[in-house]
Design an enzyme around this catalytic site. Structure first.
Site, mmCIF file in Angstrom:
data_model
loop_
_atom_site.group_PDB
_atom_site.id
_atom_site.type_symbol
_atom_site.label_atom_id
_atom_site.label_comp_id
_atom_site.label_asym_id
_atom_site.label_seq_id
_atom_site.Cartn_x
_atom_site.Cartn_y
_atom_site.Cartn_z
ATOM 1 N N GLY A 27 0.729 -1.196 0.081
ATOM 2 C CA GLY A 27 0.241 -0.055 -0.077
ATOM 3 C C GLY A 27 0.970 1.256 0.106
ATOM 4 C CB VAL A 69 7.421 -5.054 13.148
ATOM 5 C CG1 VAL A 69 8.023 -4.332 12.132
ATOM 6 C CG2 VAL A 69 5.758 -5.175 12.942
ATOM 7 C CE1 TYR A 155 -5.293 1.076 11.750
ATOM 8 C CE2 TYR A 155 -6.329 3.311 12.050
ATOM 9 C CZ TYR A 155 -5.370 2.447 11.312
ATOM 10 O OH TYR A 155 -4.697 2.891 10.215
ATOM 11 C CE LYS A 159 -2.087 2.856 12.642
ATOM 12 N NZ LYS A 159 -0.740 2.746 12.067
ATOM 13 C CB VAL A 188 -4.994 6.195 1.799
ATOM 14 C CG1 VAL A 188 -4.299 6.050 0.770
ATOM 15 C CG2 VAL A 188 -4.666 7.442 2.819
ATOM 16 C CB ALA A 189 -7.968 4.010 -2.487
ATOM 17 C CB THR A 190 -4.507 0.956 1.174
ATOM 18 O OG1 THR A 190 -5.080 1.182 2.350
ATOM 19 C CG2 THR A 190 -3.804 2.174 0.856
#
Length: 260
Positions: A27, A69, A155, A159, A188-190
């Site tokens: 992305g 990660v 989420y 963040k 965002v278009a991901t």
């Protein structure tokens, strides 16, 4: 433009000779790697999926590495290769569910990738960048660090926590010449937002929510990374750069359909 002005300002965004590590090759990360390479950086792309990292690295003429990660040893091994001039991490995941419907495993997974993963990167790379006496660390957060909706609790919490980690790192490593900043994208278009875009009402509501009235493309998230990686941002640290099309500047609400 005079020669003096050109010499001082003409190369502010030039990354020639800089080594850049982009963690998260999907992305937004893929476009960030391309943009940094286009400005002259030598880019290494690292991802939990080695094939993804290799494909992006081939596209940008860089190198690739595999890293998880959520695994301290994996991150430590990557850091042992040396300090990059710039590290950009775009890693993230989400489970869209009501708080009451969340399982322990789902919550732990979101926390492990989004928050602990970034903490692990800071802990591993902060000291080696500080030892080099320079560096820019850029972590992609989200507008959800500031504004939430039903189904985004875990989420959003990760963040928001990411932002505070970055600010603390800015304070701790600043005297050694290392800058830490966050970028907060809007919608965002991901692949991560595929569920939203598959629902026409939900997708349109998101598009109308921003001041610009549309979704962003991943490439539109790259300018912030180039800026924060470059000398143009030499006195910028501990900051959050919103790239949200005005989402957080205007008021609105949409209640999406949620499982659980």
């Amino acid at each position: 433009m005079s020669g003096a002005l050109s010499e001082r300002y003409g190369s502010m965004f030039d990354l020639t000779g800089r080594s850049v590590l982009v963690v998260g090759g999907g992305g937004i990360g893929a476009e960030v790697a391309a943009a940094l390479a286009a400005h002259g950086a030598a880019v290494t792309v690292a991802d939990v999926d080695a094939a993804v990292a290799a494909a992006v690295a081939e596209r940008v003429g860089g190198r690739s590495a595999a890293v998880d990660v959520t695994d301290t040893g994996s991150v430590a091994a990557l850091a042992a290769a040396g300090a990059p001039d710039v590290l950009v991490t775009t890693v993230g995941m989400n489970v869209r569910r009501s708080l009451a419907g969340y399982s322990d495993a789902e919550f732990d997974r979101v926390l492990s990738v989004n928050l602990r993963g970034v903490f692990t990167l800071i802990r591993a790379f902060g000291p080696v960048m500080a030892a080099a006496g320079r560096g820019s660390f850029v972590a992609y957060s989200s507008i959800r660090a500031q504004t939430v909706e039903p189904g985004q609790g875990a989420y959003a919490a990760t963040k928001a926590g990411l932002v505070q980690l970055v600010r603390t790192a800015a304070a701790e490593f600043g005297p050694s010449g290392v800058r830490f900043n966050a970028v907060a994208p809007g919608v965002v278009a991901t692949e991560l937002t595929g569920q939203i875009r598959a629902d026409e009402a939900w997708s349109q509501a998101y598009a109308r929510r921003s001041a610009l009235g549309r979704w962003a493309e991943p490439a539109e998230m790259t300018g912030a990374a180039v800026f924060l990686a470059s000398d143009a941002s030499s006195f910028v640290t501990g900051s959050v750069l919103l790239v949200d099309g005005g989402w957080t500047a205007v008021d609105g609400r949409f209640d999406p359909p949620l499982p659980g």
